[in-house]
Design an enzyme around this catalytic site. Structure first.
Site, PDB file in Angstrom:
ATOM      1  N   GLU A  89       5.134  -3.532  14.189  1.00  0.00           N
ATOM      2  CA  GLU A  89       3.700  -3.626  14.440  1.00  0.00           C
ATOM      3  C   GLU A  89       3.228  -5.075  14.634  1.00  0.00           C
ATOM      4  O   GLU A  89       3.790  -6.008  14.064  1.00  0.00           O
ATOM      5  CB  GLU A  89       2.939  -2.993  13.275  1.00  0.00           C
ATOM      6  N   CYS A 102      -1.178 -11.403  14.598  1.00  0.00           N
ATOM      7  CA  CYS A 102      -0.230 -11.364  13.489  1.00  0.00           C
ATOM      8  C   CYS A 102       1.030 -10.676  14.004  1.00  0.00           C
ATOM      9  O   CYS A 102       0.975  -9.513  14.396  1.00  0.00           O
ATOM     10  CB  CYS A 102      -0.908 -10.576  12.364  1.00  0.00           C
ATOM     11  N   CYS A 118      11.876  -4.794   5.814  1.00  0.00           N
ATOM     12  CA  CYS A 118      11.925  -6.034   5.038  1.00  0.00           C
ATOM     13  C   CYS A 118      12.912  -5.862   3.884  1.00  0.00           C
ATOM     14  O   CYS A 118      13.140  -4.757   3.412  1.00  0.00           O
ATOM     15  CB  CYS A 118      10.523  -6.343   4.486  1.00  0.00           C
ATOM     16  N   CYS A 174       8.343  -6.641  -2.338  1.00  0.00           N
ATOM     17  CA  CYS A 174       7.158  -7.038  -3.114  1.00  0.00           C
ATOM     18  C   CYS A 174       6.414  -5.743  -3.445  1.00  0.00           C
ATOM     19  O   CYS A 174       6.218  -4.890  -2.578  1.00  0.00           O
ATOM     20  CB  CYS A 174       6.268  -7.980  -2.307  1.00  0.00           C
ATOM     21  N   CYS A 197       3.233  -4.426  -1.438  1.00  0.00           N
ATOM     22  CA  CYS A 197       3.269  -4.503   0.024  1.00  0.00           C
ATOM     23  C   CYS A 197       3.873  -3.237   0.624  1.00  0.00           C
ATOM     24  O   CYS A 197       4.935  -2.780   0.209  1.00  0.00           O
ATOM     25  CB  CYS A 197       4.081  -5.727   0.453  1.00  0.00           C
ATOM     26  N   CYS A 222      -3.630  -6.906   5.904  1.00  0.00           N
ATOM     27  CA  CYS A 222      -2.469  -7.539   5.259  1.00  0.00           C
ATOM     28  C   CYS A 222      -1.717  -6.540   4.411  1.00  0.00           C
ATOM     29  O   CYS A 222      -2.305  -5.864   3.560  1.00  0.00           O
ATOM     30  CB  CYS A 222      -2.920  -8.615   4.279  1.00  0.00           C
TER      31      CYS A 222
HETATM   32  N1  SAH Z   1       7.246 -11.982   4.191  1.00  0.00           N
HETATM   33  C1  SAH Z   1       6.259 -12.959   4.549  1.00  0.00           C
HETATM   34  C2  SAH Z   1       5.400 -12.547   5.709  1.00  0.00           C
HETATM   35  C3  SAH Z   1       4.460 -11.384   5.422  1.00  0.00           C
HETATM   36  S1  SAH Z   1       2.842 -12.025   5.314  1.00  0.00           S
HETATM   37  C4  SAH Z   1       5.429 -13.303   3.343  1.00  0.00           C
HETATM   38  O1  SAH Z   1       5.555 -12.625   2.348  1.00  0.00           O
HETATM   39  O2  SAH Z   1       4.700 -14.280   3.375  1.00  0.00           O
HETATM   40  C5  SAH Z   1       1.924 -10.706   4.723  1.00  0.00           C
HETATM   41  C6  SAH Z   1       0.932 -11.169   3.690  1.00  0.00           C
HETATM   42  O3  SAH Z   1       0.170 -10.056   3.204  1.00  0.00           O
HETATM   43  C7  SAH Z   1       1.646 -11.747   2.502  1.00  0.00           C
HETATM   44  O4  SAH Z   1       0.910 -12.782   1.948  1.00  0.00           O
HETATM   45  C8  SAH Z   1       1.662 -10.566   1.593  1.00  0.00           C
HETATM   46  O5  SAH Z   1       1.910 -10.960   0.286  1.00  0.00           O
HETATM   47  C9  SAH Z   1       0.294 -10.002   1.804  1.00  0.00           C
HETATM   48  N2  SAH Z   1       0.177  -8.607   1.380  1.00  0.00           N
HETATM   49  C10 SAH Z   1       1.169  -7.711   1.273  1.00  0.00           C
HETATM   50  N3  SAH Z   1       0.705  -6.526   0.883  1.00  0.00           N
HETATM   51  C11 SAH Z   1      -0.616  -6.664   0.732  1.00  0.00           C
HETATM   52  C12 SAH Z   1      -1.658  -5.757   0.383  1.00  0.00           C
HETATM   53  N4  SAH Z   1      -1.410  -4.484   0.131  1.00  0.00           N
HETATM   54  N5  SAH Z   1      -2.918  -6.223   0.350  1.00  0.00           N
HETATM   55  C13 SAH Z   1      -3.169  -7.517   0.665  1.00  0.00           C
HETATM   56  N6  SAH Z   1      -2.242  -8.394   1.025  1.00  0.00           N
HETATM   57  C14 SAH Z   1      -0.973  -7.982   1.052  1.00  0.00           C
END
Ligand code: SAH
Length: 391
Positions: free
Chosen positions: A111, A125, A132, A136, A139, A361
């Site tokens: 996406e 983005c 991945c 986390c 996420c 995000c």
């Molecule tokens: N793997 C990289 C790139 C992904 S960026 C990284 O972790 O930086 C995606 C961003 O969205 C990251 O900052 C991640 O922590 C954040 N994110 C992930 N899940 C989220 C959620 N459910 N709500 C808000 N932000 C989230």
């Protein structure tokens, strides 16, 4: 005796799709020209002509390339195409955010999201991997196993697709809607640094897509040993998904912290080249109710960032189906932000965009799964009946 199975000769064989040149780097275009038999003395010049047509004008038809000899154009058209990967789905949110699901290959879908009003005008983005490895806990992408890294060409193709939709060809210097690129889609960019660096070279090339390196941000969950290298190779802006100010909690919610703890991470960040007040590190901090949102943690954050030129993005947690967290209350987020504001960090709350289409995000996820070698082989055999090769 050697027996060869020539599947392309089957009577029901569909013609194999030629490879696309769209999204290739200048050096890859040069290599293609040489593979085609273009004199190596001229291949660089030809590659530059192609780069201009493909990445400045956005053309998808070799016939447009009026400064390329007719004969060569015909040869090119026989061997290559200029189309983008297939768009499996395209959604537009109530707030103007757009999301594409791109099919990079059979069962390989990722996406990209265009968010208006970010940066100078709007940000795309992009994903660097399908799935991945990081897990986390907050996420959505983290619930999808890694399928594979995207190639540099596939990363650039996401930009071409957005530009097509926004009608932004040829590359103009004025009134662009797409001005910034953020590597904050699916995947961990620093686990695919070679392709990310090559894609950034192509995206920032002034004779092509021309989105400057200062407007390209790469976000990492904390692959510490690769952070200074990212800076040296790409000159891009750095973002860190921090989300916690102490190792115990970070170990739990951003598990890569068990490998590279906060101290190791911050040593790497301090070694990022050319940091200054005009080139700051963005720290992303997702607001999880009752998990990481106390005022003590806001004060810890200020202490942790001391001496690092920093911006903070507070991201209200975006829920996804089955997510185990809730977003902090608005009042809590504002109080947390207030502590940061008083310490000199301006307007840090990021308004959620595109939540209705799961484009915000951390909401990205596709149905793609990694296939076993046996599955791949079985599919290839089945595809054989439609004329595809067994590679
Ligand atoms: N793997 C990289 C790139 C992904 S960026 C990284 O972790 O930086 C995606 C961003 O969205 C990251 O900052 C991640 O922590 C954040 N994110 C992930 N899940 C989220 C959620 N459910 N709500 C808000 N932000 C989230």
């Amino acid at each position: 005796m050697k027996i060869e199975l020539d599947l392309s000769r089957r009577p029901d064989a569909a013609p194999a799709v030629p490879p696309s040149l769209a999204g290739l780097s200048l050096s890859a275009l040069k290599a293609e020209m040489e593979a085609m038999g273009v004199d190596p003395k001229k291949s660089g010049m030809r590659a530059k002509q192609l780069r201009r047509w493909i990445h400045h004008f956005g053309t998808q038809d070799f016939a447009d390339m009026t400064d390329v000899a007719k004969e060569l154009r015909a040869q090119l058209a026989e061997r290559y195409i200029l189309t983008r990967p297939e768009i499996a789905d395209h959604q537009v949110s109530r707030d103007g955010t757009q999301k594409w699901l791109t099919r990079f290959g059979p069962g390989i879908e990722g996406e990209s999201v265009f968010i208006p009003d970010v940066g100078k005008a709007g940000a795309l983005c992009v994903s660097s991997q399908v799935g991945c490895t990081l897990n986390c806990t907050f996420c959505h992408t983290g619930t999808q196993k890694l399928v594979r890294n995207l190639t540099a060409q596939e990363i650039v193709a996401q930009v071409l697709i957005a530009r097509d939709e926004l009608g932004e060809w040829p590359t103009s210097t004025e009134n662009r809607r797409l001005t910034n690129i953020v590597f904050m889609g699916m995947g961990e960019p620093l686990y695919n640094l070679d392709n990310v660096a090559e894609a950034i070279d192509t995206i920032s090339d002034g004779d092509g897509i021309a989105i400057g390196r200062r407007r390209i941000t790469v976000s990492t969950a904390g692959v510490a040993p690769k952070i200074p290298e990212l800076g040296h190779r790409t000159n891009a802006a750095l973002a860190i998904s921090l989300h916690s100010t102490n190792d115990d909690l970070r170990n739990e919610i951003v598990p890569i912290n068990r490998k590279y703890d906060l101290q190791t991470l911050f040593e790497a960040i301090r070694a990022y080249p050319d940091l200054s007040n005009s080139k700051r590190v963005t720290f992303e901090y997702v607001m999880l109710k009752g998990v990481n949102d106390t005022l003590a943690e806001a004060r810890d954050l200020v202490r942790l960032l001391k001496g690092v030129p920093a911006k903070i993005n507070l991201i209200p947690f975006n829920p996804w189906p089955g997510s185990p967290y809730e977003c902090s209350d608005w009042e809590t987020i504002e109080e947390f932000a207030e502590v940061l504001n008083r310490a000199g960090y301006a307007s840090p709350i990021r308004t959620p965009r595109g939540r209705d289409i799961l484009a915000a995000c951390g909401q990205l996820r596709s149905e793609s799964v990694k296939k076993s070698a046996a599955e791949k082989r079985r599919e290839a055999l089945e595809a054989g009946s439609s004329g595809q090769s067994l590679t």
